[in-house]
Design a protein around this motif. Structure first.
Motif, PDB file in Angstrom:
ATOM      1  N   UNK A 279       0.850  -1.175   0.000  1.00 10.07           N
ATOM      2  CA  UNK A 279       0.000   0.000   0.000  1.00 10.07           C
ATOM      3  C   UNK A 279       0.888   1.228   0.000  1.00 10.07           C
TER       4      UNK A 279
ATOM      5  N   UNK B 248       0.921   5.419   0.837  1.00 11.48           N
ATOM      6  CA  UNK B 248       0.176   6.404   1.616  1.00 11.48           C
ATOM      7  C   UNK B 248       0.831   7.777   1.527  1.00 11.48           C
TER       8      UNK B 248
ATOM      9  N   UNK C  67      -1.881  12.692   5.210  1.00 10.76           N
ATOM     10  CA  UNK C  67      -3.279  13.074   5.407  1.00 10.76           C
ATOM     11  C   UNK C  67      -4.240  12.331   4.475  1.00 10.76           C
ATOM     12  N   UNK C  68      -3.788  11.232   3.910  1.00  4.83           N
ATOM     13  CA  UNK C  68      -4.681  10.409   3.103  1.00  4.83           C
ATOM     14  C   UNK C  68      -4.646   8.983   3.633  1.00  4.83           C
ATOM     15  N   UNK C  69      -5.674   8.204   3.285  1.00  8.31           N
ATOM     16  CA  UNK C  69      -5.658   6.798   3.647  1.00  8.31           C
ATOM     17  C   UNK C  69      -4.752   6.015   2.716  1.00  8.31           C
ATOM     18  N   UNK C  70      -4.317   4.822   3.142  1.00 10.19           N
ATOM     19  CA  UNK C  70      -3.500   3.974   2.258  1.00 10.19           C
ATOM     20  C   UNK C  70      -4.283   3.587   1.007  1.00 10.19           C
TER      21      UNK C  70
ATOM     22  N   UNK D 226      -4.169   0.892  -2.398  1.00  6.72           N
ATOM     23  CA  UNK D 226      -3.586  -0.349  -2.891  1.00  6.72           C
ATOM     24  C   UNK D 226      -2.650  -0.070  -4.056  1.00  6.72           C
TER      25      UNK D 226
ATOM     26  N   UNK E 278       3.616   0.694   2.742  1.00  5.58           N
ATOM     27  CA  UNK E 278       3.356  -0.344   3.738  1.00  5.58           C
ATOM     28  C   UNK E 278       3.250  -1.700   3.051  1.00  5.58           C
TER      29      UNK E 278
ATOM     30  N   UNK F 231       0.136  -5.419   8.925  1.00  9.89           N
ATOM     31  CA  UNK F 231       0.926  -4.407   8.246  1.00  9.89           C
ATOM     32  C   UNK F 231       2.311  -4.275   8.868  1.00  9.89           C
ATOM     33  N   UNK F 232       3.275  -3.933   8.029  1.00  6.56           N
ATOM     34  CA  UNK F 232       4.565  -3.499   8.523  1.00  6.56           C
ATOM     35  C   UNK F 232       4.476  -2.049   8.964  1.00  6.56           C
ATOM     36  N   UNK F 233       5.578  -1.530   9.483  1.00  6.56           N
ATOM     37  CA  UNK F 233       5.581  -0.171  10.031  1.00  6.56           C
ATOM     38  C   UNK F 233       5.822   0.898   8.979  1.00  6.56           C
TER      39      UNK F 233
END
Lengths: 118, 113
Positions: free
Chosen positions: B36, B38, B41-44, B46, B89, B103-105
């Motif tokens: 993903x 990102x 200020x936005x969502x992840x 795909x 991510x 998820x990874x960091x």
């Protein structure tokens, strides 16, 4: 809009206060997920709804966290007696199919609600 | 215990060069892996995925490689563009829970013009 909408975008709460975070998924989407993203970390699963049924709440960190989706569309994540460790971005995602059957490209995330607990 | 790890918090690459982002996992039951992207200020959103029955999946400038024996996957971006600058991510699913991603960091990629 056509995407997943979350509100409020930003919330500041005093420790001990209750908060409610709202998610409007994409219309018609069966599945709804909540994730918690702490600063510098990846999203962590909280809970999953298939329509109005909460099928998995294994990620909720304590009984202070409660989520509902009473009519199978809008969902609310409620946190009671907030603590500083609850500070995070809370992400909502929706999918047109049950569970993760719609992956990979059919899981849509909202922009998140950033909660800061003082 | 974190089951998906991204050990590089950040990566800086010159425009036009290759970006390689790495991800390791510990659960051998994972059978689906995704990346993903990102923006702030936005969502992840795909980007690309791979099933455990494959070792490579390509989509335009993006290629994901999976090494099951090493429990390692990587994302290659060639050529890198300034608009690719974002947090990436890695995520995995499978095992005994089919309802969630791990998820990874994240790795923050900066592509310099």
């Amino acid at each position: 809009g056509a995407g997943v909408s979350q509100s409020p975008r930003y919330k500041v709460a005093k420790r001990g206060q209750d908060v409610a975070l709202r998610c409007d998924p994409i219309s018609g989407h069966v599945s709804l997920f909540w994730y918690q993203q702490a600063l510098g970390q990846g999203p962590e699963f909280l809970t999953y709804f298939q329509n109005e049924a909460q099928l998995d709440k294994s990620g909720l960190p304590s009984d202070r966290f409660f989520a509902e989706r009473p009519e199978g569309s809008v969902s609310t994540l409620k946190i009671q007696r907030t603590q500083q460790e609850d500070s995070a971005v809370y992400l909502c995602a929706s999918s047109p199919k049950p569970g993760l059957a719609g992956v990979p490209g059919e899981l849509f995330f909202g922009e998140g609600s950033r909660l800061t607990v003082l | 215990d974190q089951q998906v790890k991204q050990n590089s918090p950040s990566l800086s690459v010159q425009e036009g060069r290759i970006s390689i982002l790495n991800c390791d996992y510990t659960n051998s039951m994972f059978d689906y892996f995704l990346w993903y992207k990102k923006y702030p200020a936005e969502g992840p959103t795909f980007l690309i995925s791979i099933s455990s029955i494959k070792d490579k999946n390509e989509d335009g400038r993006f290629t994901v490689f999976l090494n099951k024996s090493a429990k390692h996957l990587s994302l290659h971006i060639v050529p890198s563009q300034p608009g690719d600058s974002a947090v990436y991510f890695c995520a995995a699913s499978g095992g005994n829970n089919f309802n969630k991603f791990y998820f990874g960091s994240g790795t923050k990629l900066n592509v310099k013009p």
